[in-house]
Scaffold this motif. Structure first.
Motif, PDB file in Angstrom:
ATOM      1  N   THR A  72       0.834  -1.205   0.000  1.00 19.70           N
ATOM      2  CA  THR A  72       0.000   0.000   0.000  1.00 19.70           C
ATOM      3  C   THR A  72       0.866   1.251   0.000  1.00 19.70           C
ATOM      4  O   THR A  72       1.874   1.316   0.694  1.00 19.70           O
ATOM      5  N   ASP A  73       0.451   2.247  -0.781  1.00 15.07           N
ATOM      6  CA  ASP A  73       1.193   3.500  -0.893  1.00 15.07           C
ATOM      7  C   ASP A  73       0.290   4.639  -0.409  1.00 15.07           C
ATOM      8  O   ASP A  73      -0.366   5.315  -1.202  1.00 15.07           O
ATOM      9  N   PRO A  74       0.200   4.838   0.916  1.00 22.11           N
ATOM     10  CA  PRO A  74      -0.752   5.828   1.449  1.00 22.11           C
ATOM     11  C   PRO A  74      -0.470   7.247   0.947  1.00 22.11           C
ATOM     12  O   PRO A  74      -1.404   8.006   0.679  1.00 22.11           O
TER      13      PRO A  74
ATOM     14  N   GLU B 257      -1.872   7.456  -2.520  1.00 20.88           N
ATOM     15  CA  GLU B 257      -3.337   7.433  -2.513  1.00 20.88           C
ATOM     16  C   GLU B 257      -3.915   8.768  -2.062  1.00 20.88           C
ATOM     17  O   GLU B 257      -4.895   9.263  -2.620  1.00 20.88           O
ATOM     18  N   ASN B 258      -3.287   9.349  -1.041  1.00 22.75           N
ATOM     19  CA  ASN B 258      -3.783  10.639  -0.563  1.00 22.75           C
ATOM     20  C   ASN B 258      -3.506  11.763  -1.551  1.00 22.75           C
ATOM     21  O   ASN B 258      -4.306  12.693  -1.678  1.00 22.75           O
TER      22      ASN B 258
ATOM     23  N   LYS C  49      -3.513  11.334  -4.746  1.00 19.44           N
ATOM     24  CA  LYS C  49      -4.557  11.149  -5.765  1.00 19.44           C
ATOM     25  C   LYS C  49      -5.877  11.779  -5.294  1.00 19.44           C
ATOM     26  O   LYS C  49      -6.530  12.510  -6.032  1.00 19.44           O
ATOM     27  N   LYS C  50      -6.248  11.519  -4.040  1.00 20.29           N
ATOM     28  CA  LYS C  50      -7.490  12.091  -3.496  1.00 20.29           C
ATOM     29  C   LYS C  50      -7.448  13.612  -3.573  1.00 20.29           C
ATOM     30  O   LYS C  50      -8.409  14.264  -3.991  1.00 20.29           O
TER      31      LYS C  50
ATOM     32  N   SER D 134      -4.220   6.996 -10.921  1.00 15.78           N
ATOM     33  CA  SER D 134      -3.440   6.540  -9.778  1.00 15.78           C
ATOM     34  C   SER D 134      -2.193   7.406  -9.616  1.00 15.78           C
ATOM     35  O   SER D 134      -1.726   8.028 -10.572  1.00 15.78           O
TER      36      SER D 134
END
Lengths: 81, 81
Positions: free
Chosen positions: A14-16, A19-20, A22-23, A35
Motif C-alpha cells: 500500500t502506498d498511502p 493514494e492521498n 490522488k485524493k 493513480s
C-alpha cells in the motif's frame, strides 16, 4: 561518479502517500487522475573511478541503509561517470 | 498517459535528509561518499490522450499541490503515452 538510487514500493504494498495525493488532486478538480505512486531518489556523488564498482557500492548502501527489503525495491543508475 | 513528476530542492536550499543520509553512509564505512541529495517522484497515471495536454496538467498539479515554489523545482517527463 554520480549515481541515482531510486527506492520504490514493491508491487502490492500500500502506498498511502500516493493514494492521498490522488485524493487531493481529484478534490482540486483533476478528475482524470487514475493513480499516483511515490518514489524517492537518492542522488549520490561518490569518489570512485569504476562504474561497476560504484553500482556495487550503491547496492550495498541499499541493503544496509537506504531500502527496506520487506517493502522496497530499488533501481541504480549511473548518471555521470 | 503515465507521467513522472520529480520534485527536488532548489540549488542553495538545505537538504537535511540528504545530509543525514550522507553522515549515516559515512558512519557505515562508505568513506568515499561526497554528497547525497534527495528527490521525490510522483508517478501519475492519467486519462488523457494528448501528451502536451498531460504535461500542462502536470504543471498545474505542481503549482497547486505537489511543489512549494519557495524551495522546490520540478521536472515533468512523459513515461508512456
Amino acid at each position: 561518479m554520480l549515481v541515482d538510487v531510486t527506492i520504490k514500493l514493491k508491487r502490492g504494498v500500500t502506498d498511502p502517500e500516493g493514494e492521498n495525493t490522488k485524493k487531493a488532486l481529484t478534490l482540486l478538480g483533476f478528475k482524470n487522475v487514475q493513480s499516483v505512486g511515490v518514489m524517492k531518489t537518492f542522488r549520490i556523488e561518490m569518489d570512485c573511478g569504476d562504474e561497476a564498482e560504484a553500482v556495487k557500492q550503491a547496492e550495498e548502501m541499499c541493503r544496509r541503509l537506504l531500502a527496506n527489503p520487506v517493502i522496497h525495491e530499488y533501481e541504480i543508475k549511473v548518471v555521470r561517470g
